[in-house]
Design a protein around this motif. Structure first.
Motif, PDB file in Angstrom:
ATOM      1  N   UNK A   1     -18.264 -28.440  18.020  1.00  0.00           N
ATOM      2  CA  UNK A   1     -16.940 -28.936  17.655  1.00  0.00           C
ATOM      3  C   UNK A   1     -16.865 -30.443  17.871  1.00  0.00           C
ATOM      4  N   UNK A   2     -16.436 -31.165  16.853  1.00  0.00           N
ATOM      5  CA  UNK A   2     -16.235 -32.613  16.927  1.00  0.00           C
ATOM      6  C   UNK A   2     -14.736 -32.899  16.876  1.00  0.00           C
ATOM      7  N   UNK A   3     -14.321 -33.972  17.525  1.00  0.00           N
ATOM      8  CA  UNK A   3     -12.886 -34.267  17.599  1.00  0.00           C
ATOM      9  C   UNK A   3     -12.297 -34.641  16.241  1.00  0.00           C
ATOM     10  N   UNK A   4     -13.146 -35.014  15.309  1.00  0.00           N
ATOM     11  CA  UNK A   4     -12.671 -35.354  13.973  1.00  0.00           C
ATOM     12  C   UNK A   4     -13.843 -35.723  13.090  1.00  0.00           C
ATOM     13  N   UNK A   5     -13.570 -35.992  11.816  1.00  0.00           N
ATOM     14  CA  UNK A   5     -14.655 -36.343  10.892  1.00  0.00           C
ATOM     15  C   UNK A   5     -15.291 -37.678  11.256  1.00  0.00           C
ATOM     16  N   UNK A   6     -14.524 -38.586  11.859  1.00  0.00           N
ATOM     17  CA  UNK A   6     -15.080 -39.879  12.289  1.00  0.00           C
ATOM     18  C   UNK A   6     -16.221 -39.650  13.275  1.00  0.00           C
ATOM     19  N   UNK A   7     -15.989 -38.791  14.265  1.00  0.00           N
ATOM     20  CA  UNK A   7     -17.009 -38.510  15.280  1.00  0.00           C
ATOM     21  C   UNK A   7     -18.209 -37.784  14.677  1.00  0.00           C
ATOM     22  N   UNK A   8     -17.931 -36.830  13.777  1.00  0.00           N
ATOM     23  CA  UNK A   8     -19.013 -36.070  13.145  1.00  0.00           C
ATOM     24  C   UNK A   8     -19.920 -36.976  12.322  1.00  0.00           C
ATOM     25  N   UNK A   9     -19.340 -37.765  11.421  1.00  0.00           N
ATOM     26  CA  UNK A   9     -20.156 -38.599  10.535  1.00  0.00           C
ATOM     27  C   UNK A   9     -20.779 -39.790  11.261  1.00  0.00           C
ATOM     28  N   UNK A  10     -20.123 -40.250  12.339  1.00  0.00           N
ATOM     29  CA  UNK A  10     -20.728 -41.286  13.172  1.00  0.00           C
ATOM     30  C   UNK A  10     -21.982 -40.760  13.855  1.00  0.00           C
ATOM     31  N   UNK A  11     -21.903 -39.529  14.343  1.00  0.00           N
ATOM     32  CA  UNK A  11     -23.064 -38.875  14.977  1.00  0.00           C
ATOM     33  C   UNK A  11     -24.177 -38.672  13.953  1.00  0.00           C
ATOM     34  N   UNK A  12     -23.813 -38.225  12.765  1.00  0.00           N
ATOM     35  CA  UNK A  12     -24.804 -38.014  11.700  1.00  0.00           C
ATOM     36  C   UNK A  12     -25.515 -39.316  11.355  1.00  0.00           C
ATOM     37  N   UNK A  13     -24.753 -40.415  11.295  1.00  0.00           N
ATOM     38  CA  UNK A  13     -25.342 -41.724  10.987  1.00  0.00           C
ATOM     39  C   UNK A  13     -26.359 -42.134  12.050  1.00  0.00           C
ATOM     40  N   UNK A  14     -26.007 -41.906  13.313  1.00  0.00           N
ATOM     41  CA  UNK A  14     -26.918 -42.286  14.403  1.00  0.00           C
ATOM     42  C   UNK A  14     -28.206 -41.471  14.386  1.00  0.00           C
ATOM     43  N   UNK A  15     -28.147 -40.290  13.748  1.00  0.00           N
ATOM     44  CA  UNK A  15     -29.333 -39.431  13.656  1.00  0.00           C
ATOM     45  C   UNK A  15     -30.076 -39.627  12.333  1.00  0.00           C
ATOM     46  N   UNK A  16     -29.684 -40.650  11.572  1.00  0.00           N
ATOM     47  CA  UNK A  16     -30.266 -40.899  10.247  1.00  0.00           C
ATOM     48  C   UNK A  16     -31.791 -41.024  10.331  1.00  0.00           C
ATOM     49  N   UNK A  17     -32.473 -40.345   9.416  1.00  0.00           N
ATOM     50  CA  UNK A  17     -33.930 -40.389   9.391  1.00  0.00           C
ATOM     51  C   UNK A  17     -34.574 -39.274  10.186  1.00  0.00           C
ATOM     52  N   UNK A  18     -33.761 -38.503  10.903  1.00  0.00           N
ATOM     53  CA  UNK A  18     -34.293 -37.382  11.676  1.00  0.00           C
ATOM     54  C   UNK A  18     -33.947 -36.069  10.995  1.00  0.00           C
ATOM     55  N   UNK A  19     -34.641 -35.006  11.377  1.00  0.00           N
ATOM     56  CA  UNK A  19     -34.362 -33.685  10.820  1.00  0.00           C
ATOM     57  C   UNK A  19     -32.945 -33.244  11.175  1.00  0.00           C
ATOM     58  N   UNK A  20     -32.532 -33.523  12.402  1.00  0.00           N
ATOM     59  CA  UNK A  20     -31.183 -33.154  12.840  1.00  0.00           C
ATOM     60  C   UNK A  20     -30.131 -33.874  12.003  1.00  0.00           C
ATOM     61  N   UNK A  21     -30.401 -35.127  11.684  1.00  0.00           N
ATOM     62  CA  UNK A  21     -29.471 -35.902  10.871  1.00  0.00           C
ATOM     63  C   UNK A  21     -29.334 -35.357   9.463  1.00  0.00           C
ATOM     64  N   UNK A  22     -30.457 -34.937   8.883  1.00  0.00           N
ATOM     65  CA  UNK A  22     -30.437 -34.388   7.515  1.00  0.00           C
ATOM     66  C   UNK A  22     -29.702 -33.049   7.473  1.00  0.00           C
ATOM     67  N   UNK A  23     -29.785 -32.303   8.560  1.00  0.00           N
ATOM     68  CA  UNK A  23     -29.202 -30.960   8.584  1.00  0.00           C
ATOM     69  C   UNK A  23     -27.736 -30.942   9.010  1.00  0.00           C
ATOM     70  N   UNK A  24     -27.261 -32.050   9.596  1.00  0.00           N
ATOM     71  CA  UNK A  24     -25.892 -32.081  10.096  1.00  0.00           C
ATOM     72  C   UNK A  24     -24.901 -32.407   8.984  1.00  0.00           C
ATOM     73  N   UNK A  25     -23.981 -31.493   8.754  1.00  0.00           N
ATOM     74  CA  UNK A  25     -22.913 -31.678   7.763  1.00  0.00           C
ATOM     75  C   UNK A  25     -21.626 -31.107   8.337  1.00  0.00           C
TER      76      UNK A  25
END
Length: 225
Positions: free
Chosen positions: A48-72
């Motif tokens: 659970x993320x507090x909002x889409x800002x937190x979710x997509x910010x986390x996804x950006x920080x994981x960019x280039x990783x498998x976890x980043x590609x799979x996080x939506x």
């Protein structure tokens, strides 16, 4: 402000360097504004993320990783148990979804009687014919048998709502094909209430090319060519 008209994709924010040159950097999830409970979202990592800002910010920080590609974004609201969709349930899903789409258009039409509303003039003229039809099944908690009977009896009333929803989703780009990103807003809002929607969309993609064409979409809803 060099960032004023500088656009960054979701999960990134504009940052100006010492020379005033703007660029996009990852949003710091910890710096996202606080949100209400109803703004929480569930990611595909079942967190659970507090909002889409937190979710997509986390996804950006994981960019280039498998976890980043799979996080939506999985769905709106805090993560919870989503029951498995059975074969019987997925077969019945189009009945409820067709009825829901028709009723959404009826609400838009009623809302637009005294305001500019959500529909264009061309759309209003099409919806008006359905709205004024005295054979229309009004909104309610109907049985599967009644929904099936009404679809067979009043098939023509369901064609436009199914086409309308496809074209509402087909935006980036408008190419008569629905991508995962284009389906996401509808899917994410409905998953907590309609747990079969994910499987339904997967099975709509008949040729498994990760795109749902208008023909495939209509076939899933029982609309003839």
């Amino acid at each position: 402000d060099p960032c004023r008209s500088f656009h960054c994709k979701r999960g990134k924010v504009c940052h100006a360097d010492k020379q005033g040159k703007p660029s996009c950097i990852c949003q710091d999830p910890a710096a996202c504004p606080s949100t209400k409970d109803y703004e929480h979202v569930c990611g595909t990592d079942n967190k659970t993320y507090e909002g889409t800002c937190q979710l997509f910010g986390t996804k950006c920080q994981l960019e280039g990783t498998k976890m980043g590609r799979q996080l939506h974004l999985n769905y709106m609201g805090s993560c919870k148990y989503i029951p498995h969709c059975t074969d019987y349930e997925v077969d019945q899903f189009p009945l409820r979804m067709r009825d829901w789409l028709k009723n959404i258009l009826m609400q838009y039409y009623e809302h637009g009687l005294d305001t500019s509303g959500f529909l264009t003039e061309k759309q209003r003229s099409k919806v008006k014919k359905i709205y004024q039809n005295d054979k229309r099944l009004v909104a309610g908690n109907h049985t599967v048998e009644l929904l099936l009977h009404d679809f067979e009896k009043n098939y023509h009333m369901y064609v436009y709502p199914v086409h309308w929803q496809f074209h509402q989703l087909d935006q980036y780009p408008v190419d008569r094909l629905l991508t995962h990103s284009e389906l996401a807003p509808l899917r994410a809002s409905l998953v907590p209430m309609e747990h079969c929607i994910t499987r339904f969309f997967q099975e709509c993609d008949g040729d498994q090319d990760k795109l749902i064409a208008l023909k495939e979409w209509c076939h899933c809803f029982g609309i003839k060519e």
